[in-house]
Structure formats: structure tokens, C-alpha cells
Design an enzyme around this catalytic site. Sequence first.
Site, PDB file in Angstrom:
ATOM      1  N   ARG A 124       0.892  -1.186   0.000  1.00  0.00           N
ATOM      2  CA  ARG A 124       0.000   0.000   0.000  1.00  0.00           C
ATOM      3  C   ARG A 124       0.912   1.211   0.000  1.00  0.00           C
ATOM      4  O   ARG A 124       1.261   1.745   1.043  1.00  0.00           O
ATOM      5  CB  ARG A 124      -0.905  -0.033   1.229  1.00  0.00           C
TER       6      ARG A 124
ATOM      7  N   SER B 215     -12.624  -3.575   0.447  1.00  0.00           N
ATOM      8  CA  SER B 215     -12.916  -2.981   1.755  1.00  0.00           C
ATOM      9  C   SER B 215     -14.419  -2.803   1.896  1.00  0.00           C
ATOM     10  O   SER B 215     -15.039  -2.183   1.023  1.00  0.00           O
ATOM     11  CB  SER B 215     -12.289  -1.597   1.882  1.00  0.00           C
TER      12      SER B 215
ATOM     13  N   LYS C 239      -4.930   5.870   8.115  1.00  0.00           N
ATOM     14  CA  LYS C 239      -5.819   6.245   6.996  1.00  0.00           C
ATOM     15  C   LYS C 239      -6.689   7.413   7.482  1.00  0.00           C
ATOM     16  O   LYS C 239      -7.421   7.258   8.482  1.00  0.00           O
ATOM     17  CB  LYS C 239      -6.676   5.032   6.619  1.00  0.00           C
TER      18      LYS C 239
HETATM   19  C1  LIG Z   1      -7.011  -5.632   3.937  1.00  0.00           C
HETATM   20  C2  LIG Z   1      -7.399  -4.223   3.646  1.00  0.00           C
HETATM   21  N1  LIG Z   1      -8.582  -3.785   4.057  1.00  0.00           N
HETATM   22  C3  LIG Z   1      -8.950  -2.513   3.801  1.00  0.00           C
HETATM   23  C4  LIG Z   1      -8.110  -1.658   3.102  1.00  0.00           C
HETATM   24  C5  LIG Z   1      -8.508  -0.267   2.763  1.00  0.00           C
HETATM   25  O1  LIG Z   1      -8.668  -0.095   1.360  1.00  0.00           O
HETATM   26  P1  LIG Z   1      -9.303   1.266   0.793  1.00  0.00           P
HETATM   27  O2  LIG Z   1     -10.602   1.447   1.442  1.00  0.00           O
HETATM   28  O3  LIG Z   1      -9.260   1.239  -0.672  1.00  0.00           O
HETATM   29  O4  LIG Z   1      -8.309   2.361   1.324  1.00  0.00           O
HETATM   30  P2  LIG Z   1      -6.780   2.546   0.921  1.00  0.00           P
HETATM   31  O5  LIG Z   1      -6.016   1.446   1.557  1.00  0.00           O
HETATM   32  O6  LIG Z   1      -6.665   2.476  -0.561  1.00  0.00           O
HETATM   33  O7  LIG Z   1      -6.417   3.864   1.469  1.00  0.00           O
HETATM   34  C6  LIG Z   1      -6.876  -2.160   2.705  1.00  0.00           C
HETATM   35  N2  LIG Z   1      -5.996  -1.396   2.038  1.00  0.00           N
HETATM   36  N3  LIG Z   1      -6.536  -3.442   2.981  1.00  0.00           N
HETATM   37  C1  3NM Z   2      -5.632   0.964   5.115  1.00  0.00           C
HETATM   38  C2  3NM Z   2      -6.722   0.935   6.098  1.00  0.00           C
HETATM   39  N1  3NM Z   2      -8.013   0.632   5.750  1.00  0.00           N
HETATM   40  C3  3NM Z   2      -8.829   0.705   6.783  1.00  0.00           C
HETATM   41  C4  3NM Z   2     -10.275   0.442   6.706  1.00  0.00           C
HETATM   42  O1  3NM Z   2     -10.959   0.602   7.727  1.00  0.00           O
HETATM   43  O2  3NM Z   2     -10.730   0.056   5.646  1.00  0.00           O
HETATM   44  S1  3NM Z   2      -8.050   1.127   8.214  1.00  0.00           S
HETATM   45  C5  3NM Z   2      -6.588   1.228   7.427  1.00  0.00           C
HETATM   46  C6  3NM Z   2      -5.314   1.597   8.101  1.00  0.00           C
HETATM   47  C7  3NM Z   2      -4.860   0.535   9.053  1.00  0.00           C
HETATM   48  O3  3NM Z   2      -3.657   0.927   9.572  1.00  0.00           O
HETATM   49  P1  3NM Z   2      -3.223   0.626  11.068  1.00  0.00           P
HETATM   50  O4  3NM Z   2      -3.046  -0.830  11.187  1.00  0.00           O
HETATM   51  O5  3NM Z   2      -1.920   1.385  11.207  1.00  0.00           O
HETATM   52  O6  3NM Z   2      -4.276   1.195  11.951  1.00  0.00           O
END
Ligand SMILES: Cc1ncc(COP(=O)(O)OP(=O)(O)O)c(N)n1
Ligand code: 3NM
Length: 401
Positions: free
Chosen positions: A226, A295, A324
Site C-alpha cells: 500500500r 474494503s 488512513k
Molecule cells: C485488507 C485491507 N482492508 C482494507 C483496506 C482499505 O482499502 P481502501 O478502502 O481502498 O483504502 P486505501 O487502503 O486504498 O487507502 C486495505 N488497504 N486493505
Molecule cells: C488501510 C486501512 N483501511 C482501513 C479500513 O478501515 O478500511 S483502516 C486502514 C489503516 C490501518 O492501519 P493501522 O493498522 O496502522 O491502523
Amino acid sequence: MCESLQKFPVKVMVSTSGDSLSDPSTLTYYRDELFAMADIVTPNVKEASKLLGGVSLHTIADMRDAAESIYKFGPRYVLVKGGDMPDSSEAIDVFYDGKEFVELRGHRIKTRNTHGTGCTLASSIAAELAKGSSMLNAVQVAKNFVESALHHSKDLVIGNGPQGPFDHLFRLRCPPYNIGSQQRFNPDSLFLYAVTDSRMNKRWGHSIEDAVKAAIEGGATIVQLREKDIESRAFLEAAKACMDICKSSGVPLLINDRVDIALACNADGVHVGQSDISAREVRKLLGPGKIIGVSCKTPAQAEQAWRDGADYLGCGGVFPTTTKANNPTLGFEGLKAVCLASKLPVVAIGGINATNAGSVMELGLPNLKGVAVVSALFDRECVSTETRNLRSILTSVRCLA
Ligand SMILES: Cc1ncc(COP(=O)(O)OP(=O)(O)O)c(N)n1
Ligand SMILES: Cc1nc(C(=O)O)sc1CCOP(=O)(O)O
Ligand SMILES: [Mg+2]
């Protein structure tokens, strides 16, 4: 035997057997002839004790001392296996490379079906080395495999002996969630899902490749790149290097958002969110053999992802996260609603770390296969240590279930 081994440039494993070490001439032969040629020797605590003239091994410190002493017989690496240590809920192995010790922690799985675990571990290490892994990585992957096989075989009833065999082909028994496609996505791979972040890697001076390598070394079961702040050309180069690392460890590599990068590096799949290109379109581009994650924060989104041909759902934020921006927190209730409605396996994400990961998995929700983690693995100095610690926590919960 030694002559043949000297003649051919092969890797040498010495998987000791407690029975054969009872014979003094065999013991001397192992110690004085075979060990000096070995890349790795893998005694359990009883065997290590016999090799060292009957010393008692009761603690991790004893195992470290034993590894150091056995190392002096000449192998390049020693793994003292602690699966037989009494009074421990964990199976802790001590790995020693002549300079540093690494404790590899797993859960002790209570089962009589343990026949052949030592041979399987050694064979699996050999297979990983043949694929190009480092020794520590090979040992970790092998240990993960044996642990998963034991877990999946623990209730098999075969024969009446004190020990039963365990099922090396357990993965074939996992349900194919996406029945319409030809792919063999294994939902168990969602168990410990490592999601990279370029800003965090930069902060700690880690390259993407090193971070991914360390996460796999610590026991990550799937990896997602990512990378939001990286130029496309650099991203593709890093993705190709990570594909090599992941392939050699048997860990799937997914790309976040960027279908073009996934296609160009032949990644195992793509993860998309609600504002990205839809899973249906991604499926058209990637074909049936690749993994697609979506997601989802609601049951309706979960239903749509299934209709679109996704393989798994990422559901969060389970807890607040700073990784995020503006990400809504669903809490356990939101996660539960999605898991109950889903026809696909689910991985929980958002604010998950070593303190709260256990509580997520202890919910025992249907379809919930694991946790996806960014900062608690990558916003840290030692990614492999953090991953190993989290893996050990998750394994404990799984084994209690
Ligand atoms: C395993 C997993 N779950 C959720 C996310 C979040 O994806 P998305 O909503 O497209 O947000 P971004 O990661 O693109 O900012 C994820 N990356 N992985
Ligand atoms: C990339 C991402 N997606 C989310 C969702 O809710 O879909 S939360 C998230 C960030 C997760 O990072 P951390 O483990 O540092 O909290
Ligand atoms: Mg996205």
C-alpha cells in the site's frame, strides 16, 4: 555417507532422532563427522541433551546454551526445538547462527497426531532453501507450516497408537470460497495480513523490500503493498523485487489500488476500496486466477463484493487509526454485522496491534480469518520482531478456540 556428502555440493540437514542417539557410536558419528558438514541441525530438547552428555534443558536460557554448544560441533546454524518442553503453553524454538539467537514462538497444539513433525520440519526447511530463502526465513516458514498442519490435523482419528500421523495436505481440505473461479485462494492466508506504508518505511530507513522480507520472516501470511506516495516506476521495481521475495516464501503478494502495477509484476492479486475501481472490473482485468479483496463497512457492501467476484473482504476500522485519514470506526459491532452477512472470508483492519489483536480474534466471528495491520508492524524499528510477536498472540487465540 560422509564421503558422498563431501563429493556433492548439497545442503546438509541433520534431523536427529532420539532413538538413534541412544547408540554411542551413532552419537559420536553425528557429532564428530556429520555436524561439521551440516548447514543446520535441528534437535529437540531431549536430543540436544543427549548430544551434550545428558545436560538438563528446562528453560530458554538452557536451550540457548545448548544451541551454542552444538554450534561448536561445526554446523552453520542450530535450531533447538522446544515443542517437548514441559509446562509451557508455547512451542518456543531457539535459532542460533553463531552470533545471534532468535526465539521462534508458536503455540503448542495439544494432539496425539504428531508423528513425523521433526522430519516434516527439516524437509520443509530444505524445500524453502531450495526456493532461495535465507536460513532463518526457511525455518520460520517451515515452523509455520508444521504448526498449521498440526492445528488442522488435531482432531483426526487414525489408528490406535500413542501417536497419530498429521495431514500434510490440509490445505486441500480448505473450502474454496469462490466456487465459480479456478483459483485456489486459501482464506487461511488472511491470518496475519501485513500492509506496507512507504512513509513509515522511510521514517525507519527501511526499503519496501527489507520491510516485506522482515514481515515474512516474522510470520506474515499475506502481504499488501500500500504505497501511496511513490512514483509508478519506483513502485513497479519494488513490487517486482517483493514478488520474488514472496514467491520464494509461498506468501501471496497483493497490490493496493493499482491494477496496472499488479499486472506488470504478475502479483497474486489486488485490494480495492469503495472509491476505487470495482472488484467486477478488476476481475475482468486480472482474470479468474488472481485474488481480489474489497474494503467493506456494511453488509450491503459485503453482498456487492461477493456478487462482483471478490475473494475476501477487509472490514474496518475496527479501532481508530491514524494511518488512513478520516476513516470511520466501526467497532466490534460493525465488524460483527459484516462478518455475519458475508459469504466471503473477512480480515479485520484498523488500529489493530499486539494489545488488541487477541480481543478481535476472540470474538470468534464467522468468516473472520485474521487481522490486517499497518503501523503496529511497519511503524517500528524491528519489523520481524513485531510481526513474530503478533503472530504468536494470534496463534494462541486460534489454538484456544
Ligand atoms: C485488507 C485491507 N482492508 C482494507 C483496506 C482499505 O482499502 P481502501 O478502502 O481502498 O483504502 P486505501 O487502503 O486504498 O487507502 C486495505 N488497504 N486493505
Ligand atoms: C488501510 C486501512 N483501511 C482501513 C479500513 O478501515 O478500511 S483502516 C486502514 C489503516 C490501518 O492501519 P493501522 O493498522 O496502522 O491502523
Ligand atoms: Mg484503495
